[in-house]
Design an enzyme around this catalytic site. Structure first.
Site: not given
Length: 867
Positions: A493-494
């Protein structure tokens, strides 16, 4: 008639007219009486004690040992009468004890003092204690039954009928005299109404079994618990029976299956912690009370591998399950049932989890935790039947797992916090086994390709580069060869995915080595075989994929009181139980900001109360749609549901979290009236009618319940506060009242914007509660905000929080007056747009009384008497 009897009868005629100390001639009392009284006067004065007051029956109890609590004190004197208690009650009252358990009267009746005279003396004692020590809770225990068949103490045993009449009047007088009446007589009697012979050897006094039974009968009153053991998580099916298992008489654990030996040992250890010694055997001895563990087909609608049955009667405690894991779960429930170490209430339990994945995650990449602290949290998980330990090991801050092939990953110079702190191969193997021993699966997370700055510093390459991917594959191969874990969490993620082949190659690499993979969603391009862990509302939900719920389950964003409300209310994955798509949920602890001490992550986040609320919901299932922050005061059924849960939560806090951080206080009985909205036109200092005295007669706009009230969450409208349509540039007021029995000092959690431990939020400016102009008044007087240790400090992830949250700063001490006390909270708001994304506006307040021991002789109940 003796001289003492005559004086007592004269004394009784004025006993109810005054509450001055009674002074009688010393020669009216025995040498033993004076010995004891002189000793009591010389003993140290301690706060918050629980005193057992009475005659020889109280005198004979080793109360502090019996209850394993040094705060229990013996003020019994053999041969004493009600007038003797009156003569020495001043010493008791001066100590301002939290509770007094009074048992007196059998000697009075034996000396032919009339029932009416005895009752007047009892009323005087109650009145005196109430007047001189209003903080003391008085329990008047019934006079015990007697048994003349031992041919002893004829003067006492001949008064059986009179004892019953006195007890009945003590019961009737309880409300008027403001004491709690405890009927011990009925429970100590046999079928003929006599003192049960198994509890006495002379017809009047108690033997060891009698005192042990007495402990069982009043255990909940001594420790402010519910009458029945509070089981958490609550079983799916529970039926109480009118019998009890004599735990203190049990000597054996019967188990024939060798695969259950570890669980038998675990039960033996639990009993040892209560001071009980048992042995493990394959066969029960005669009619001896015993425990029995067995693998036996146990039917459950889902997750039968964790299901169990538990049956308790007067002679046996039977634990049955399909697997050792099921027996383990039964032992956890049993441990809660045998809270007093004396009797286990009879019951039939059939139980299973609603969700098979019940996880808790810690981030040690940002803030390292020692092995001991990790094990402490794992032990709490096990006690409440969580079964997944999600271990977030790598971050931009540091790579915390030793990789022998690449020692530079854990070199101090490549870490920005807790430099040089990491987990060795042996540490990791130890933790994996520690979890397995408790039927918990450790799920390690190596975050990739995001959150990998520490990898880049150490290896000199980006993780998504060809060289970086080659290194990572070596790491994962070594990992798969070294550790016996079924899952690897890959993060994902991110991060901007610059190499679309990265995650597919990583997941395939792990799948080929027999590992299942998990990744965050929203996140990178995960394959269908990878389980998605949801962390935002807009995460896609594909019925063909498997999901773990973590949306709005981040403890670092939650206030302690809000956390328990919102987690308890949740409907996990929008389902009442797990299915092929949503396997369960994980409660997450991300503490992005640096901490001064590792323990701060447990003090500054509602970890343990949050785990208990999550354990309840993930095991029991159910819940309600939507994400809320407040107790649903407008829905009586849901309010009652939460109140019942809170009582069990508080029992668990008292019994199992002594000395551990547990940021929670009773809030389900705190009622607020809200007035507003008033248009302040951006002037946060503007005053309105609710600040005037006559506003009390106004009709509130709404009534809400809780120690924390969120008007508007910073994630509105996704997460709901009490205002359905909050308006900018408005002011609200909240008011409540609570009762104090005396002029004293109360202690309170007070706050207005409990900062997230993940955002780099600014500390409040000097002389303010927050940047909105919030204020609080007690009995018309303003409550000054704290003297912030870093007032006005610009938020910075490398500057730790110190006192910004009410749960980790000293409670506010405020003067309380006898009678009703009024709280008024002023809640202005301007724009809902924070000054930047690190400073979101969470429009809220907290005001709740908390227990602060050993201060100003105050032992204030954590729930207070708020209305």
């Amino acid at each position: 008639m003796t001289r003492l009897t005559l004086l007592l009868m004269l004394l009784i005629s004025t006993a109810t007219a005054q509450v001055k100390p009674v002074q009688l001639a010393d020669n009216l009392f025995s040498t033993y009486y004076h010995q004891r009284v002189s000793l009591f006067k010389n003993l140290p004065y301690t706060n918050g004690d629980i005193i057992f007051l009475g005659n020889s029956i109280s005198d004979g109890g080793e109360w502090s040992e019996l209850f394993a609590d040094s705060g229990l004190k013996n003020r019994g004197i053999s041969g004493d009468v009600s007038a003797g208690v009156m003569h020495r009650i001043e010493e008791v009252a001066q100590r301002k004890p939290a509770k007094v358990f009074l048992l007196i009267g059998t000697n009075d009746l034996a000396q032919n003092i009339t029932a009416d005279s005895l009752l007047k003396n009892m009323s005087w004692i109650a009145n005196y204690l109430r007047a001189k020590s209003p903080v003391t809770q008085l329990y008047v225990q019934s006079i015990l039954p007697v048994n003349e068949q031992f041919n002893k103490f004829g003067g006492h045993t001949s008064k059986a009928e009179l004892i019953r009449k006195v007890n009945e009047q003590l019961r009737v007088n309880a409300a008027k005299q403001a004491y709690t009446y405890l009927d011990l007589h009925t429970l100590f009697s046999d079928h003929t109404g006599r003192l049960n012979a198994k509890y006495t050897n002379d017809g009047l006094h108690l033997n060891g079994d009698g005192y042990t039974f007495w402990k069982h009968l009043i255990y909940d009153k001594v420790f402010d618990l519910q009458q029945k053991p509070a089981i958490l998580p609550v079983p799916q099916q529970l039926e109480w029976k009118d019998e009890a298992f004599p735990l203190y008489q049990a000597k054996s654990i019967v188990v024939k299956d060798p695969s259950l030996k570890a669980e038998a040992v675990r039960l033996k250890q639990a009993l040892a912690r209560k001071g009980l010694a048992v042995h493990i055997t394959e066969k029960a001895v005669g009619n001896e009370p015993h425990f029995a563990l067995a693998l036996e087909k146990t039917v459950a609608p889902q997750h039968s591998d964790e299901a169990y049955t538990l049956s308790v009667n007067g002679s046996r405690v039977q634990l049955k399950a399909n697997t050792a894991h099921g027996i383990f779960n039964a032992v956890q429930t049993l441990d809660q049932l045998m809270r007093d170490g004396v009797f286990i209430p009879g019951c039939e339990i059939r139980d299973w989890p609603a969700f098979g994945w019940r996880g808790y995650m810690v981030d040690v990449g940002r803030n390292y935790q020692t092995m001991d602290m990790l094990k402490q949290q794992i032990d709490v998980m096990a006690r409440y039947k969580l079964n997944i330990f999600h271990f977030h090991l790598t971050e931009d801050i540091a790579w915390r797992l030793e990789i022998p092939r690449y020692p530079q990953l854990t070199a101090p110079e490549h870490m920005t916090r807790n430099k040089g702190a990491y987990y060795t191969v042996s540490d990791m193997q130890e933790l994996i086994q520690y979890c397995k021993d408790r039927h918990i699966t450790l799920v390690p997370e190596i975050d990739m390709p995001g959150h990998s700055a520490a990898f880049t510093r150490a290896m000199g390459v980006d993780m998504q580069s060809d060289e970086g991917l080659a290194i990572l594959k070596n790491i994962l191969s070594d990992f798969a060869d070294t550790y016996d874990v079924p899952y690897v969490h890959i993060g994902g993620d991110e991060v901007e995915i610059t190499n679309n082949k990265f995650l597919p190659q990583v997941t395939k690499w792990l799948h080929d080595r027999g590992k299942k993979t998990i990744g965050w969603d929203p996140g990178g391009n995960l394959d269908e075989a990878t389980i998605r862990q949801l962390w935002m509302k807009d995460g896609a939900v594909n019925p063909k994929s498997k999901y773990i719920e973590s949306r709005h389950l981040y403890l670092n964003h939650m206030d302690p009181l809000e956390a328990v409300n919102t987690i308890f209310s949740r409907r996990i994955g929008d389902r009442v139980k797990g299915d092929s798509s949503v396997v369960g949920a994980t409660l997450c602890l991300w503490h992005d900001r640096i901490v001064l001490r590792q323990e701060d992550v447990l003090h500054m986040n509602p970890v343990y109360p949050g785990i208990l609320a999550f354990a309840e919901r993930s095991w029991k299932g159910g819940g309600h749609d939507g994400w809320i922050t407040n107790i649903p005061a407008d829905q009586p059924g849901r309010l009652q549901e939460f109140q019942e849960f809170e009582r069990r939560l508080l029992d668990q806090q008292k019994l199992n979290f002594e000395g551990l951080p547990f940021p929670y206080a009773a809030q389900a009985g705190i009622n607020w009236k809200l007035f507003g909205p008033y248009k302040n036109k951006g002037d946060l200092k503007a005053s309105f009618t609710s600040e005037k005295k006559n506003f009390k007669n106004s009709k509130p706009a709404m009534e809400v319940i809780g120690g924390t009230v969120v008007l508007r969450h910073f994630w509105h409208p996704l997460v709901k506060g009490v205002l359905p349509d909050p308006e900018e540039n408005t002011t609200w007021y909240a008011t409540t009242q609570f009762w104090s029995d005396t002029d004293t000092t109360g202690h309170f959690w007070i706050g207005f914007q409990n900062l997230s431990r993940s955002y780099n939020s600014d500390s409040p400016a000097p002389g303010t509660w927050d940047d909105r102009g919030s204020a609080v008044y007690l009995n018309g007087q303003p409550v000054a905000p704290p003297k912030w240790r870093r007032a006005g400090q610009k938020g910075n992830s490398e500057i730790p929080l110190l006192d910004e949250g009410y749960e980790y700063r000293t409670p506010v001490a405020l003067p309380l007056r006898k009678g009703w006390n009024t709280v008024l909270v002023k809640l202005p708001a301007g724009s809902f747009k924070g000054k930047d994304w690190q400073n979101p506006t969470k429009w809220m307040f907290t005001f709740v009384p908390v227990t602060v021991e050993n201060q100003d002789n105050s032992r204030m109940d954590s729930g207070g008497s708020l209305q």
